[in-house]
Design an enzyme around this catalytic site. Sequence first.
Site, mmCIF file in Angstrom:
data_model
loop_
_atom_site.group_PDB
_atom_site.id
_atom_site.type_symbol
_atom_site.label_atom_id
_atom_site.label_comp_id
_atom_site.label_asym_id
_atom_site.label_seq_id
_atom_site.Cartn_x
_atom_site.Cartn_y
_atom_site.Cartn_z
ATOM 1 C CG ASP A 177 11.536 11.858 -15.064
ATOM 2 O OD1 ASP A 177 11.387 13.047 -15.400
ATOM 3 O OD2 ASP A 177 12.614 11.412 -14.584
ATOM 4 C CG HIS A 185 10.312 18.884 -19.807
ATOM 5 N ND1 HIS A 185 11.398 19.696 -20.068
ATOM 6 C CD2 HIS A 185 10.436 18.509 -18.523
ATOM 7 C CE1 HIS A 185 12.142 19.793 -18.991
ATOM 8 N NE2 HIS A 185 11.585 19.084 -18.024
ATOM 9 C CG HIS A 206 8.291 17.439 -14.495
ATOM 10 N ND1 HIS A 206 9.228 16.437 -14.382
ATOM 11 C CD2 HIS A 206 8.980 18.542 -14.880
ATOM 12 C CE1 HIS A 206 10.430 16.913 -14.673
ATOM 13 N NE2 HIS A 206 10.308 18.194 -14.982
HETATM 14 P P1 5GP Z 1 13.721 19.306 -15.613
HETATM 15 O O1 5GP Z 1 14.632 19.213 -14.428
HETATM 16 O O2 5GP Z 1 14.424 19.887 -16.814
HETATM 17 O O3 5GP Z 1 12.409 19.964 -15.319
HETATM 18 O O4 5GP Z 1 13.309 17.809 -15.950
HETATM 19 C C1 5GP Z 1 14.047 16.975 -16.767
HETATM 20 C C2 5GP Z 1 13.555 15.569 -16.495
HETATM 21 O O5 5GP Z 1 13.984 14.729 -17.528
HETATM 22 C C3 5GP Z 1 14.090 15.001 -15.167
HETATM 23 O O6 5GP Z 1 12.996 14.637 -14.345
HETATM 24 C C4 5GP Z 1 14.903 13.789 -15.620
HETATM 25 O O7 5GP Z 1 14.798 12.693 -14.735
HETATM 26 C C5 5GP Z 1 14.312 13.481 -16.985
HETATM 27 N N1 5GP Z 1 15.261 12.847 -17.888
HETATM 28 C C6 5GP Z 1 16.524 13.262 -18.146
HETATM 29 N N2 5GP Z 1 17.109 12.429 -19.044
HETATM 30 C C7 5GP Z 1 16.168 11.495 -19.364
HETATM 31 C C8 5GP Z 1 16.181 10.356 -20.239
HETATM 32 O O8 5GP Z 1 17.154 10.040 -20.924
HETATM 33 N N3 5GP Z 1 15.027 9.615 -20.297
HETATM 34 C C9 5GP Z 1 13.914 9.934 -19.573
HETATM 35 N N4 5GP Z 1 12.848 9.137 -19.699
HETATM 36 N N5 5GP Z 1 13.884 10.997 -18.735
HETATM 37 C C10 5GP Z 1 14.990 11.764 -18.628
#
Ligand code: 5GP
Length: 110
Positions: A30, A99, A101
């Site tokens: 992440d 996705h 985590h």
């Molecule tokens: P959500 O909030 O949708 O559950 O998680 C999205 C995750 O994707 C977040 O933890 C964020 O840091 C990660 N993320 C967003 N953009 C990118 C990126 O360009 N590269 C990587 N490796 N992680 C990303």
Amino acid sequence: MEDCVFCKIRMGEIPSTILYKDNDFMIIKDINPQAKVHLIAIPYSHVPYIDMMTEEGTTLLGKILGKISHMQQDLGLTNGYRIVINQGEDAGQTVNHVHIHILGGEKLPE
Ligand code: 5GP
Ligand code: ZN
């Protein structure tokens, strides 16, 4: 789909640190880690929300959980890990591509 960060990562259009990939999903670091080890497992198929997934999709999520447990040591998750899926607005989902985590590498807050 065109504007999806995770689809772009899959296509190599956005760089990322890839720890594992096979024909169905990938595990990357992440970009904004919330724990010493913070990884995200991303099924390749673009499905925005878990409640939109087919049975094939949810079966893959189960397969991913199994893979993570087998790779626990390799992923730096020696003493355990936490699995989180954010679904929808109330959970704070920011990337609308399902996705998982994976958090660990240290004692996590309860
Ligand atoms: P959500 O909030 O949708 O559950 O998680 C999205 C995750 O994707 C977040 O933890 C964020 O840091 C990660 N993320 C967003 N953009 C990118 C990126 O360009 N590269 C990587 N490796 N992680 C990303
Ligand atoms: Zn996508």
